[in-house]
Scaffold this motif. Sequence first.
Motif, PDB file in Angstrom:
ATOM      1  N   PHE A   1       6.423 -27.336 -23.563  1.00 50.06           N
ATOM      2  CA  PHE A   1       6.325 -28.397 -22.451  1.00 50.06           C
ATOM      3  C   PHE A   1       4.930 -28.903 -22.466  1.00 50.06           C
ATOM      4  O   PHE A   1       3.788 -28.493 -23.125  1.00 50.06           O
ATOM      5  N   ALA A   2       4.847 -30.061 -21.753  1.00 54.07           N
ATOM      6  CA  ALA A   2       3.490 -30.324 -21.538  1.00 54.07           C
ATOM      7  C   ALA A   2       3.079 -31.020 -20.001  1.00 54.07           C
ATOM      8  O   ALA A   2       3.991 -31.288 -19.494  1.00 54.07           O
ATOM      9  N   ILE A   3       1.860 -30.459 -19.494  1.00 53.36           N
ATOM     10  CA  ILE A   3       1.499 -30.751 -18.214  1.00 53.36           C
ATOM     11  C   ILE A   3       0.492 -31.479 -17.851  1.00 53.36           C
ATOM     12  O   ILE A   3      -0.842 -30.776 -18.418  1.00 53.36           O
TER      13      ILE A   3
ATOM     14  N   ARG B   1       0.350 -19.924 -13.181  1.00 51.62           N
ATOM     15  CA  ARG B   1       1.724 -19.422 -12.663  1.00 51.62           C
ATOM     16  C   ARG B   1       2.871 -20.267 -12.926  1.00 51.62           C
ATOM     17  O   ARG B   1       4.108 -19.882 -13.319  1.00 51.62           O
ATOM     18  N   HIS B   2       2.801 -21.434 -13.135  1.00 49.51           N
ATOM     19  CA  HIS B   2       3.743 -22.341 -13.529  1.00 49.51           C
ATOM     20  C   HIS B   2       4.210 -22.510 -14.714  1.00 49.51           C
ATOM     21  O   HIS B   2       5.407 -22.478 -15.135  1.00 49.51           O
ATOM     22  N   SER B   3       3.309 -21.956 -15.567  1.00 53.14           N
ATOM     23  CA  SER B   3       3.685 -21.709 -17.251  1.00 53.14           C
ATOM     24  C   SER B   3       4.580 -20.723 -17.353  1.00 53.14           C
ATOM     25  O   SER B   3       5.329 -20.489 -18.222  1.00 53.14           O
ATOM     26  N   ARG B   4       4.247 -19.616 -16.702  1.00 54.14           N
ATOM     27  CA  ARG B   4       4.873 -18.337 -16.509  1.00 54.14           C
ATOM     28  C   ARG B   4       6.383 -18.412 -16.069  1.00 54.14           C
ATOM     29  O   ARG B   4       7.216 -18.101 -16.569  1.00 54.14           O
ATOM     30  N   HIS B   5       6.450 -19.520 -15.120  1.00 44.52           N
ATOM     31  CA  HIS B   5       7.752 -19.658 -14.340  1.00 44.52           C
ATOM     32  C   HIS B   5       8.655 -20.381 -15.368  1.00 44.52           C
ATOM     33  O   HIS B   5       9.865 -20.229 -15.539  1.00 44.52           O
ATOM     34  N   LEU B   6       8.016 -21.503 -16.136  1.00 45.11           N
ATOM     35  CA  LEU B   6       8.715 -22.182 -17.286  1.00 45.11           C
ATOM     36  C   LEU B   6       9.179 -21.407 -18.406  1.00 45.11           C
ATOM     37  O   LEU B   6      10.369 -21.761 -18.593  1.00 45.11           O
ATOM     38  N   CYS B   7       8.390 -20.268 -18.679  1.00 42.31           N
ATOM     39  CA  CYS B   7       8.970 -19.519 -19.638  1.00 42.31           C
ATOM     40  C   CYS B   7       9.829 -18.464 -19.743  1.00 42.31           C
ATOM     41  O   CYS B   7      10.269 -17.759 -20.733  1.00 42.31           O
TER      42      CYS B   7
ATOM     43  N   PRO C   1       4.079 -17.388 -22.179  1.00 45.48           N
ATOM     44  CA  PRO C   1       3.358 -18.712 -22.440  1.00 45.48           C
ATOM     45  C   PRO C   1       2.201 -18.764 -23.251  1.00 45.48           C
ATOM     46  O   PRO C   1       1.412 -17.867 -22.863  1.00 45.48           O
ATOM     47  N   GLN C   2       2.125 -19.545 -24.008  1.00 45.87           N
ATOM     48  CA  GLN C   2       0.904 -19.529 -24.921  1.00 45.87           C
ATOM     49  C   GLN C   2       0.520 -21.228 -24.550  1.00 45.87           C
ATOM     50  O   GLN C   2       0.887 -22.158 -24.737  1.00 45.87           O
TER      51      GLN C   2
ATOM     52  N   GLU D   1       3.744 -23.531 -25.000  1.00 47.70           N
ATOM     53  CA  GLU D   1       4.698 -23.325 -25.795  1.00 47.70           C
ATOM     54  C   GLU D   1       5.038 -21.522 -25.395  1.00 47.70           C
ATOM     55  O   GLU D   1       4.379 -20.714 -25.333  1.00 47.70           O
ATOM     56  N   CYS D   2       6.516 -21.572 -25.404  1.00 52.61           N
ATOM     57  CA  CYS D   2       6.941 -20.505 -24.815  1.00 52.61           C
ATOM     58  C   CYS D   2       7.151 -19.261 -26.251  1.00 52.61           C
ATOM     59  O   CYS D   2       7.991 -19.996 -27.009  1.00 52.61           O
TER      60      CYS D   2
END
Length: 122
Positions: free
Chosen positions: A56-58, A77-83, A88-89, A118-119
Motif C-alpha cells: 500500500f501507499a498512503i 494504527r492504520h498500517s497495522r489494520h491494513l496488514c 507492517p513494514q 508492505e505487509c
Amino acid sequence: MSPVNYPFSLRRLSVLLVFSLAGCHHTPVQFGEIEKLYDFDHQVHYRQVQYNDNKFAIRIIADSYEAFTRQSVFLLRHSRHLCKRLVPQLTLKNGIQGFDRLPTEPRPYQPDLYAEIECIAP
C-alpha cells in the motif's frame, strides 16, 4: 391491494430483497486506484493506493505542524489494520523534516506525510 394486505411471506421476501441489495452497493477499489478517505477518530484526510494484497501507499494530507503527532499515530494504527495478521513494514518517503536544533516557532510549511507499507510474514 394495499401494501398492508400483502401476505406475510411476500412482505418478508421484499424486505429480505431490499436488505440483500443494499449490502451489495459497495464496489471494491481496483489495484492502483487512489482512494480519498477521512479518519474521524484521528481527524486525518488521507489518500490510499493498494498495489496488491500486501503493498500500500498512503499520503496523509498535512493540515498543520502541530497535527504531525496525530498523523503519525494514525499511520502506525492504520498500517497495522491494513496488514491484519502480517507485520507492517513502513518506508517513509516524505513528510519528516530534519532540523539542526529545536525549533522556536512552528514551521510555516509541513509537507504531506507519505509512506509505503508492505505487509510481511512475521
